[in-house]
Motif scaffolding. Structure first.
Motif, short mmCIF file in Angstrom:
data_model
loop_
_atom_site.label_atom_id
_atom_site.label_comp_id
_atom_site.label_asym_id
_atom_site.label_seq_id
_atom_site.Cartn_x
_atom_site.Cartn_y
_atom_site.Cartn_z
N ASP A 129 13.37 -16.04 205.21
CA ASP A 129 12.26 -15.35 204.57
C ASP A 129 11.69 -16.18 203.42
O ASP A 129 12.40 -16.90 202.72
CB ASP A 129 12.71 -13.99 204.04
CG ASP A 129 13.08 -13.04 205.17
OD1 ASP A 129 12.74 -13.35 206.32
OD2 ASP A 129 13.72 -12.00 204.89
N CYS A 130 10.38 -16.05 203.22
CA CYS A 130 9.67 -16.84 202.22
C CYS A 130 9.73 -16.14 200.86
O CYS A 130 9.53 -14.93 200.75
CB CYS A 130 8.21 -17.04 202.64
SG CYS A 130 7.21 -17.94 201.44
N ASP A 131 10.00 -16.92 199.83
CA ASP A 131 9.89 -16.48 198.44
C ASP A 131 8.55 -16.98 197.92
O ASP A 131 8.37 -18.19 197.77
CB ASP A 131 11.04 -17.03 197.61
CG ASP A 131 11.03 -16.52 196.18
OD1 ASP A 131 10.08 -15.78 195.82
OD2 ASP A 131 11.94 -16.88 195.41
N PRO A 132 7.58 -16.09 197.67
CA PRO A 132 6.25 -16.56 197.24
C PRO A 132 6.29 -17.42 195.98
O PRO A 132 5.43 -18.28 195.80
CB PRO A 132 5.49 -15.25 197.00
CG PRO A 132 6.21 -14.22 197.81
CD PRO A 132 7.65 -14.63 197.78
N ILE A 167 5.89 -12.48 208.18
CA ILE A 167 6.93 -12.44 209.22
C ILE A 167 8.32 -12.35 208.61
O ILE A 167 9.32 -12.72 209.24
CB ILE A 167 6.84 -13.67 210.14
CG1 ILE A 167 7.02 -14.97 209.34
CG2 ILE A 167 5.53 -13.69 210.90
CD1 ILE A 167 7.03 -16.22 210.21
N ALA A 168 8.41 -11.85 207.38
CA ALA A 168 9.71 -11.68 206.74
C ALA A 168 10.59 -10.75 207.57
O ALA A 168 10.13 -9.75 208.11
CB ALA A 168 9.52 -11.13 205.33
N GLY A 169 11.86 -11.11 207.67
CA GLY A 169 12.79 -10.33 208.48
C GLY A 169 12.92 -10.82 209.91
O GLY A 169 13.80 -10.36 210.64
N MET A 170 12.05 -11.72 210.34
CA MET A 170 12.13 -12.25 211.70
C MET A 170 13.36 -13.14 211.85
O MET A 170 13.65 -13.97 211.01
CB MET A 170 10.86 -13.04 212.04
CG MET A 170 10.84 -13.59 213.45
SD MET A 170 9.32 -14.51 213.83
CE MET A 170 8.12 -13.16 213.87
#
Length: 495
Positions: A129-132, A167-170
């Protein structure tokens, strides 16, 4: 000892007998990577140091003198859409090769939105997951070549971050699947290029595909072609380079032939000063090809035009080995993608060296010095069916072993006794229709789109992939089995 390099630069050491063939080496590699059931999609490539290298013929003995340093590259030889891949390790190897081709420019994405989605999926698969506040910029920079040629939009990175956050959690496997799904829609998917001149900094796949995208808005209908086409690969071709009179896109590209799943494509860049393209490309489907053969440096092809007339096509390559490699690629890809099975005239075609030729004078059946021309064993349909049967047999063996494991009988309350009794009555007093996950409840849920019934209503929501075929589950549905399927030993338990 042979050193096999994967697309992610991880090197495997494989021991093989001195007289072993390449197929034995590939099978040992695939066994280590758990992709043996679908090993026919892969091949071993000899890296020459300059250019794309050549495919090793797996049916011939390994020759250390023709393989520098005993190093080989494991690569995908036959590309198929991801939904045809049965096993998760195979999809992972496809993803690694797709990422390598994307980052090195052998696969060119024409649309910025598609390119950003692909980069976001790669980042999700690599870093999660991406951390903005702290996005994975090293992944974005690694994927710098993904997308159209030219200056990138100012908000390019910001939109990639937005996609990555959406798409966080993918899961990692799902992100890899999405990458393969995106590239399977590209026009150049599964295409192998054979350049008439040597591959260098300007004459390569990345510049060729970007050249076609650059000229596509200005391109008009191709010029009328001569009935007898002869393409000299040694001639100076391509667009006007910078520094010459007139205007051009500045590339220096040679004519090349692309061999893909549906046929061959002849690319002939020929731009004039007004950036108008003469003949962009010529597509010839496999169904139109009448015959093909290499003759020294020439690759000769005879095909049927749209008018029903037979027309020849001769392409002059830089070396005789390139013409032979092009002929081999056309034959093998046609057999793999278009045929029901590999014909014997393909599998039995061979050549002999000098010693073998002399020995054949006295004994025509002698195998001395025999080297096979093609190494294809199965078609696309046969590989898929073989992998599906292997997965089914493995799942059945696991279920059978689990069914015969002794389980302690639990003391249950009245409600649990009723539930256990209801489960036994649904399965007819046996385990034929028992859930293949818990082996307690009866199977009553169908997975879509594979339509396999292997789980109960409690275990189905916990499955991300079908336990039988390993395909991704898009939806599930409760089903009601007829009464006659509940019978076991000609009896029905009734309370």
């Amino acid at each position: 000892m042979w050193l096999i390099s994967q697309p992610n630069s991880v090197i495997l050491e494989v021991k093989a007998d001195p007289n072993s063939i390449g197929q034995e080496c590939l099978e040992k590699v695939c066994e280590k990577l758990e992709i043996g059931a679908e090993s026919d999609y892969f091949g071993l490539r000899v890296n020459s140091g300059s250019g794309p290298g050549r495919w090793l013929n797996l049916r011939n003995p390994l020759d250390p003198h023709r393989i520098p340093g005993g190093r080989l590259d494991l690569r995908v030889k036959f590309w198929v859409p991801p939904h045809l891949l049965i096993n998760e390790p195979t999809r992972h190897q496809f993803y690694l090769h797709a990422k390598l081709d994307l980052t090195e420019g052998r696969l060119v994405v024409a649309d910025w939105e598609v390119a950003r989605r692909i980069i976001a999926y790669i980042a999700q698969a690599e870093t999660g997951d991406c951390d903005p506040d702290v996005p994975p910029m090293h992944i974005y920079e690694e994927c710098d070549k993904i997308g159209p040629q030219g200056e990138k939009p100012e908000d390019h990175i910001e939109k990639i971050i937005d996609y990555h956050c959406e798409i966080a959690g993918m899961r990692e496997s799902q992100a890899e699947y999405r990458v393969l799904k995106e590239i399977s829609n590209l026009e150049s998917f599964g295409e192998e290029l054979f350049f008439c001149k040597s591959v260098n900094e300007t004459n390569n796949a990345h510049n060729l595909y970007n050249h076609l995208l650059y000229h596509r808005p200005q391109a008009e209908e191709p010029r009328a072609r001569e009935s007898d086409q002869e393409i000299d690969g040694g001639a100076t071709v391509g667009c006007l380079a910078s520094g010459q009179t007139g205007s051009g896109c500045g590339c220096r590209l040679s004519t090349c032939v692309g061999v893909g799943p549906h046929g061959i494509v002849v690319y002939r860049p020929a731009c004039n000063g007004e950036q108008e393209i003469g003949v962009e490309k010529q597509s010839i489907p496999y169904t139109a090809i009448h015959r093909a053969q290499p003759l020294r440096r020439f690759f000769q092809l005879s095909y049927v035009t749209a008018d029903g007339h037979e027309a020849p096509l001769h392409v002059k390559m830089a070396k005789a080995g390139q013409a032979a490699a092009l002929y081999r690629a056309v034959t093998e890809k046609h057999a793999f993608y278009c045929c029901e099975t590999v014909r014997s005239d393909v599998t039995e075609q061979f050549i002999r060296d000098l010693k073998g030729t002399i020995a054949s004078i006295f004994n025509d059946s002698s195998t001395l010095g025999r080297r096979y021309v093609f190494d294809i064993r199965r078609t696309c349909r046969e590989v898929h069916d073989r992998a599906r049967r292997a997965a089914h047999a493995l799942a059945h063996a696991h279920a059978h072993a689990h069914a015969h494991e002794p389980r302690p009988r639990r003391r249950s309350s009245a409600g649990n006794e009723h539930k256990e009794f209801r489960s036994r009555s649904r399965s007819g007093g046996g385990e034929t229709l028992a859930c293949r996950v818990c082996m307690d409840n009866a199977m009553d849920t169908v997975f879509l789109p594979c339509r396999h019934v292997v789980c109960c209503g409690e275990c189905a929501p916990r499955c991300n992939r079908c336990p039988l075929c390993r395909s991704e589950i898009e939806n599930s549905m409760h089903i009601f089995l007829p009464v006659e399927y509940q019978k076991m030993n000609n009896s029905i338990m009734v309370k």
